[in-house]
Design a protein around this motif. Structure first.
Motif, PDB file in Angstrom:
ATOM      1  N   TYR B 136      38.422  32.916  48.292  1.00 19.27           N
ATOM      2  CA  TYR B 136      37.718  33.718  47.273  1.00 19.27           C
ATOM      3  C   TYR B 136      38.666  34.036  46.118  1.00 19.27           C
ATOM      4  CZ  TYR B 136      34.444  34.856  51.107  1.00 19.27           C
ATOM      5  OH  TYR B 136      33.559  34.802  52.150  1.00 19.27           O
ATOM      6  N   SER B 140      38.515  32.614  42.035  1.00 21.96           N
ATOM      7  CA  SER B 140      38.419  33.407  40.803  1.00 21.96           C
ATOM      8  C   SER B 140      39.788  33.597  40.170  1.00 21.96           C
ATOM      9  CB  SER B 140      37.768  34.746  41.110  1.00 21.96           C
ATOM     10  OG  SER B 140      38.334  35.304  42.261  1.00 21.96           O
ATOM     11  N   ASN B 149      35.340  33.534  37.123  1.00 24.08           N
ATOM     12  CA  ASN B 149      34.897  34.843  37.615  1.00 24.08           C
ATOM     13  C   ASN B 149      33.572  34.731  38.336  1.00 24.08           C
ATOM     14  OD1 ASN B 149      37.042  36.033  36.415  1.00 24.08           O
ATOM     15  ND2 ASN B 149      35.947  36.653  34.587  1.00 24.08           N
ATOM     16  N   GLU B 150      32.645  34.040  37.672  1.00 18.10           N
ATOM     17  CA  GLU B 150      31.300  33.939  38.224  1.00 18.10           C
ATOM     18  C   GLU B 150      31.321  33.173  39.545  1.00 18.10           C
ATOM     19  OE1 GLU B 150      28.566  32.120  35.557  1.00 18.10           O
ATOM     20  OE2 GLU B 150      27.137  31.695  37.161  1.00 18.10           O
ATOM     21  N   ALA B 151      32.111  32.098  39.586  1.00 15.60           N
ATOM     22  CA  ALA B 151      32.204  31.316  40.817  1.00 15.60           C
ATOM     23  C   ALA B 151      32.727  32.196  41.944  1.00 15.60           C
ATOM     24  CB  ALA B 151      33.118  30.115  40.604  1.00 15.60           C
ATOM     25  N   GLY B 152      33.777  32.987  41.647  1.00 14.13           N
ATOM     26  CA  GLY B 152      34.336  33.847  42.669  1.00 14.13           C
ATOM     27  C   GLY B 152      33.321  34.865  43.155  1.00 14.13           C
ATOM     28  N   LEU B 153      32.573  35.463  42.225  1.00  9.46           N
ATOM     29  CA  LEU B 153      31.582  36.473  42.600  1.00  9.46           C
ATOM     30  C   LEU B 153      30.520  35.873  43.514  1.00  9.46           C
ATOM     31  CD1 LEU B 153      30.520  39.395  42.066  1.00  9.46           C
ATOM     32  CD2 LEU B 153      29.002  38.360  40.409  1.00  9.46           C
ATOM     33  N   LYS B 154      29.978  34.730  43.104  1.00 13.49           N
ATOM     34  CA  LYS B 154      28.905  34.128  43.907  1.00 13.49           C
ATOM     35  C   LYS B 154      29.413  33.696  45.275  1.00 13.49           C
ATOM     36  CE  LYS B 154      25.973  32.529  40.166  1.00 13.49           C
ATOM     37  NZ  LYS B 154      25.630  31.398  39.297  1.00 13.49           N
ATOM     38  N   MET B 156      31.971  34.855  46.916  1.00 13.47           N
ATOM     39  CA  MET B 156      32.334  35.987  47.759  1.00 13.47           C
ATOM     40  C   MET B 156      31.092  36.723  48.263  1.00 13.47           C
ATOM     41  SD  MET B 156      35.150  38.505  48.022  1.00 13.47           S
ATOM     42  CE  MET B 156      34.983  39.532  49.461  1.00 13.47           C
ATOM     43  N   LEU B 157      30.093  36.953  47.387  1.00  8.43           N
ATOM     44  CA  LEU B 157      28.896  37.669  47.830  1.00  8.43           C
ATOM     45  C   LEU B 157      28.189  36.899  48.934  1.00  8.43           C
ATOM     46  CD1 LEU B 157      27.185  39.137  44.668  1.00  8.43           C
ATOM     47  CD2 LEU B 157      28.194  40.363  46.571  1.00  8.43           C
ATOM     48  N   ALA B 160      30.350  36.871  52.142  1.00  9.86           N
ATOM     49  CA  ALA B 160      30.308  38.116  52.911  1.00  9.86           C
ATOM     50  C   ALA B 160      28.975  38.228  53.649  1.00  9.86           C
ATOM     51  CB  ALA B 160      30.505  39.302  51.979  1.00  9.86           C
ATOM     52  N   ASP B 226      28.226  26.016  42.248  1.00  8.52           N
ATOM     53  CA  ASP B 226      28.818  26.975  41.318  1.00  8.52           C
ATOM     54  C   ASP B 226      30.293  27.214  41.620  1.00  8.52           C
ATOM     55  OD1 ASP B 226      26.521  27.216  39.938  1.00  8.52           O
ATOM     56  OD2 ASP B 226      25.814  28.992  41.001  1.00  8.52           O
ATOM     57  N   GLY B 230      33.172  26.288  38.928  1.00  3.84           N
ATOM     58  CA  GLY B 230      33.920  27.351  38.290  1.00  3.84           C
ATOM     59  C   GLY B 230      35.369  27.450  38.722  1.00  3.84           C
TER      60      GLY B 230
END
Lengths: 102, 491
Positions: B136, B140, B149-154, B156-157, B160, B226, B230
């Motif tokens: 993760y 990002s 950033n967006e790749a990391g967010l998606k 990671m969410l 999790a 994604d 990203g």
């Protein structure tokens, strides 16, 4: 003593609420909270099984401790990423974070 | 407890700390030299892990160090070695904080290795999270790049979410078997399971969903395109290699050891997932115009092929499906890394990653174009290359275990994949380049590509040594299951 089923039903409800939250919420922070709910459901499950089914072994309790620890780490990491996005784009809404499309 | 069993991981962790402090305290060290230091660490851990070849020892009933573990230690160590070398130029040009970058790559290897070595659910879960968390952060890593950033967010969410699902499945399996050790679960499931059938099935399905996310199986693949697009390019290559390989290492261990007695109940689920994954991955790949996204969908399709190896496992059958799966995994990783390193070299020099940008590459960098062509042909499963030999063995093994229909879909989908790989090759060889200038020749990266291509040809033409290694690894895997089955039969 309270029957074990009550704990399992509680954890089932919590888990379902969490899944609903992940699917329905749009803010990254709220999605994270919903995931936490799911993880707490897992902890309840493990503790209930450990206490009722295998009272002399601590595996389930240890598992719950680790789940809590990892969940805390997860929060830290995700909030860092959300903060980054908030600085760059001034939003924490997953709908508006859409630079990439298929 | 014999702590010396964990020496390769001590080396990796220590080396990671060393790389961070070198970056911090030795200002005169050039940034790309950190890559070589980290690569040396990965290589050292790999070589040290060879001490345990043909050994079998258990670390406090948490980890098993046998041929299976050694196989993955070597495999992941070499992946990290290649990725570190391939990152050198990219990280220097485009990323901040190289020390932590290389340290996280080394930590990921520890997570992956322990996923393969785990003997029980808690260890498996913790190592899965170690691998995921490192990835993760790495995804990002380009702080000021919106895509990263967006790749990391998606990633990671969804990660999790899926690990929570995986955990819930684990808790149910723990509840019905009263143990978390794989051998214990296997012997509990060998007996009568009619009273616990529902909870058990629910647990297994949830665990399949959680692991399906890690290996990017449809319908849990949404993060893949994604995250691949990203993430920094070397990390894309790393995710495609280690996340998939470690996911399958754990998948095989969990379903080949702990849940094997229930194989008849979950085989059809995995077979269905496998069919959906290979069909969707390959069909959607056709309409991609970014090479990272194309490779993302192609890797989803490849995951579909690999799931066949799990679907072909049977309680008392031979260990062939597991061997075929590991062989396929090695062939896929070598080939995919070769393709990615070619893309990295091109991206370093031009900053472009659309397929249209590859027009006329054969004139500007003939060696690069040739290597990318070989890698893509191998991914499509053309003879001579790794893709053909490994696909042939895997499809044949699946067909022998009553999965002829699945093998037929797989063969058909391999042809479909040839279509979009040929699209890239057409761009490189038949389209006129917009710029005529020759690209410079980076020696380091070209050497890495050349070694990987030799590996692709070696696996394709002379797979016997690799096959022997894989057989040793899987026989270690199934010895334990057979011992547990024998023990429960004796009771």
């Amino acid at each position: 003593m309270i029957p074990m089923q009550h704990f399992l039903v509680l954890s089932g409800i919590l888990f379902s609420l969490g899944v609903y939250g992940v699917l329905a919420r749009r803010s990254a922070v709220l999605i994270l909270m919903a995931v936490e709910l799911m993880l707490q459901a897992v902890s309840i499950n493990f503790i209930a099984f450990a206490v009722y089914l295998a009272p002399d072994a601590f595996v389930g309790l240890i598992f719950a401790v680790f789940v809590i620890t990892v969940a805390a780490a997860e929060v830290g990491l995700l909030l860092a990423i959300v903060l980054r996005i908030f600085r760059n784009q001034a939003t924490a809404n997953v709908d508006e974070v859409d630079v990439m499309r298929w | 407890m014999d702590w010396s069993l964990l020496v390769p991981e001590y080396i990796l962790a220590g080396w990671a700390a060393m790389v961070v402090s070198l970056d911090l305290f030795w200002g005169r060290l050039r940034k790309e030299q950190l890559a070589y230091v980290a690569a040396a660490g990965a290589l050292t851990a790999t070589l040290v892990s060879l001490i345990w070849v043909n050994d079998s020892a258990s670390f406090g009933n948490l980890l098993q160090v046998d041929n299976y573990t050694t196989f993955f230690r070597v495999f992941f160590g070499l992946i990290a070695f290649v990725i570190c070398l391939a990152s050198a130029q990219y990280v220097k040009d485009r990323l901040l904080h190289p020390g932590e970058y290389y340290a996280l790559i080394l930590l990921t290897v520890i997570g992956g290795t322990y996923m393969a070595a785990a003997k029980e659910l808690l260890t498996a879960y913790i190592s899965l999270e170690l691998l995921s968390f490192s990835l993760y952060v790495l995804t990002s890593y380009a702080k000021f790049d919106l895509k990263s950033n967006e790749a990391g967010l998606k990633y990671m969410l969804l990660g999790a979410f899926s690990s929570a699902i995986f955990l819930y499945g684990m808790s149910l399996v723990y509840g019905v078997t009263k143990t978390t050790s794989f051998a214990g679960i296997a012997s509990a499931l060998s007996g009568d399971t009619s009273g616990i059938a529902f909870a058990l099935m629910l647990g297994i399905v949830l665990m399949i969903a959680g692991l399906g996310f890690k290996v990017a199986a449809v319908p849990f693949h949404m993060w893949t395109p994604d995250a691949y697009e990203g993430a920094p390019l070397p990390i894309t290559a790393f995710i495609s290699a280690i996340s998939k390989a470690a996911g399958f290492a754990l998948f095989l261990k969990l379903f080949g050891q702990a849940l094997l007695p229930m194989a008849d109940d979950w085989r059809w689920i995995i077979a269905g997932l496998s069919a959906a994954t290979m069909i969707l991955g390959n069909l959607v790949a056709i309409q991609q115009h970014n090479i990272k996204r194309l490779l993302a969908y192609s890797s989803i399709g490849q995951a579909g092929f690999m799931l066949m190896g799990i679907a072909a496992l049977t309680p008392h059958g031979p260990s062939d499906p597991a061997s075929a799966l590991l062989l396929y995994l090695v062939g896929y990783v070598i080939t995919n890394l070769a393709a990615f390193v070619c893309v990295i070299v091109y991206y370093n020099q031009t900053g472009k990653d659309e397929i249209a940008d590859f027009g006329g590459l054969a004139e500007r960098a003939p060696f690069l174009a040739l290597c990318l062509t070989i890698a893509l042909f191998s991914l499509a499963g053309m003879p001579l290359f790794a893709g053909f030999a490994t696909k042939f063995i895997l499809f044949q093994t699946a067909a022998q275990q009553d999965l002829l229909w699945l093998s037929s879909i797989a063969v058909f989908m391999s042809f479909v994949s040839l279509y979009y790989y040929l699209g890239i090759i057409k761009q490189m060889y038949l389209v006129e380049p917009t710029e005529k200038a020759r690209l410079p020749v980076p020696r380091m990266e070209y050497a890495v590509v050349a070694v990987l291509i030799v590996g692709v040809l070696l696996v394709g033409l002379y797979p016997q040594p690799l096959f022997n290694g894989v057989e040793n690894a899987t026989s270690a895997l199934f010895q334990i299951t057979q011992a547990a089955a024998a023990a429960s039969a004796g009771l």
